[in-house]
Design a protein around this motif. Sequence first.
Motif, mmCIF file in Angstrom:
data_model
loop_
_atom_site.group_PDB
_atom_site.id
_atom_site.type_symbol
_atom_site.label_atom_id
_atom_site.label_comp_id
_atom_site.label_asym_id
_atom_site.label_seq_id
_atom_site.Cartn_x
_atom_site.Cartn_y
_atom_site.Cartn_z
ATOM 1 N N ARG A 266 0.831 -1.210 0.000
ATOM 2 C CA ARG A 266 0.000 0.000 0.000
ATOM 3 C C ARG A 266 0.865 1.258 0.000
ATOM 4 O O ARG A 266 0.522 2.250 -0.639
ATOM 5 N N ASP B 130 2.075 1.760 -3.479
ATOM 6 C CA ASP B 130 1.027 2.330 -4.332
ATOM 7 C C ASP B 130 0.939 3.845 -4.143
ATOM 8 O O ASP B 130 0.779 4.596 -5.118
ATOM 9 N N GLU C 88 1.768 6.845 -6.978
ATOM 10 C CA GLU C 88 0.749 7.817 -7.353
ATOM 11 C C GLU C 88 1.167 9.252 -7.047
ATOM 12 O O GLU C 88 0.959 10.153 -7.869
#
Length: 328
Positions: free
Chosen positions: A275, A278, A282
């Motif tokens: 996570r 990620d 981004e």
Amino acid sequence: MTQVMRAVEISTPGGPDVLKLTERPVPEPGHGQLVIKVAYAGVNRPDALQRAGAYAPPPGASDLPGLEASGEVVAVGAGVSEYALGDLVCGLLPGGGYAEYVATPAAHCLPVPKGLDLKQAACLPETFFTVWSNVFSRGGLQAGERFLVHGGSSGIGTTAIQLANVLGARVFTTAGSDEKCQACLDLGAERAINYRDEDFVEVLRAEGGADLILDMVGGDYIPRNIKTLANDGSLVQIAFLTGPKVELNFAQIMMRRLTVTGSTLRPQSDLAKARIADDLREVVWPLIEAGRVAPVMDSEFALEEAASAHTRMESSGHIGKIVLKVAG
């Protein structure tokens, strides 16, 4: 691909001289894993703690030190679709980075950002995962808030200064020399405090207190950090260079609604680390590719010079990241 690789192992717990060159079997990728042919491996404080016998690898992890690396994907495990042979990546590792090949979960890898080489990319995972998860996810730093990071010239510090600055926070930091303080100012700190000459508590209280403090010093910094925080502020502890035990008056925490938290990265679950990856892909990777954030490089050592790299790190003379060159 060869079956045997060069690696640096911890021959016995101790000082830098216990790091010895050895040969190990090349790892095979498990389900969801990649094998990376390592170009460069980052050198970090947890490596030194592991070398000293104070930071055991998690169950199932390699006993070799090394928590981040960059290089080429040379094997792909079952269940991996986002990477292919030949891709250039940097990865957060459970261990094993001080070697010519390493296996790690594909979900903990990120593509080498455009504009960066493999040497720079090897400096990203450990520090950027740590800073993002502690300063922004756990600490909740917002634009306009006053942020104090101790050890501003370290790999963690140089990363935290840049990210907090580019995302709109007011950044304050401590360092141990005028040269280091200037390096912090050049990276975007509003104020760099030479802790040998000034008291960070007084400086920050004159500004209204810190909304968030990131600390890796511990010891007597902990009660001083509590005094430094603004009402409703937060202290995030990520290491203890001077010790984890201290006497603390919790009345201040209650009366001023303070939050004291912390984390270590390595023992977290694979899902938690995925996570973080990620979020970095981004939010942070575009900042790196735009040239707004970059790893700060200190020095490079050959793989067989790992002991010298650790000596450099533990001298605290470095500014930014230290890397081992593993392959061309």
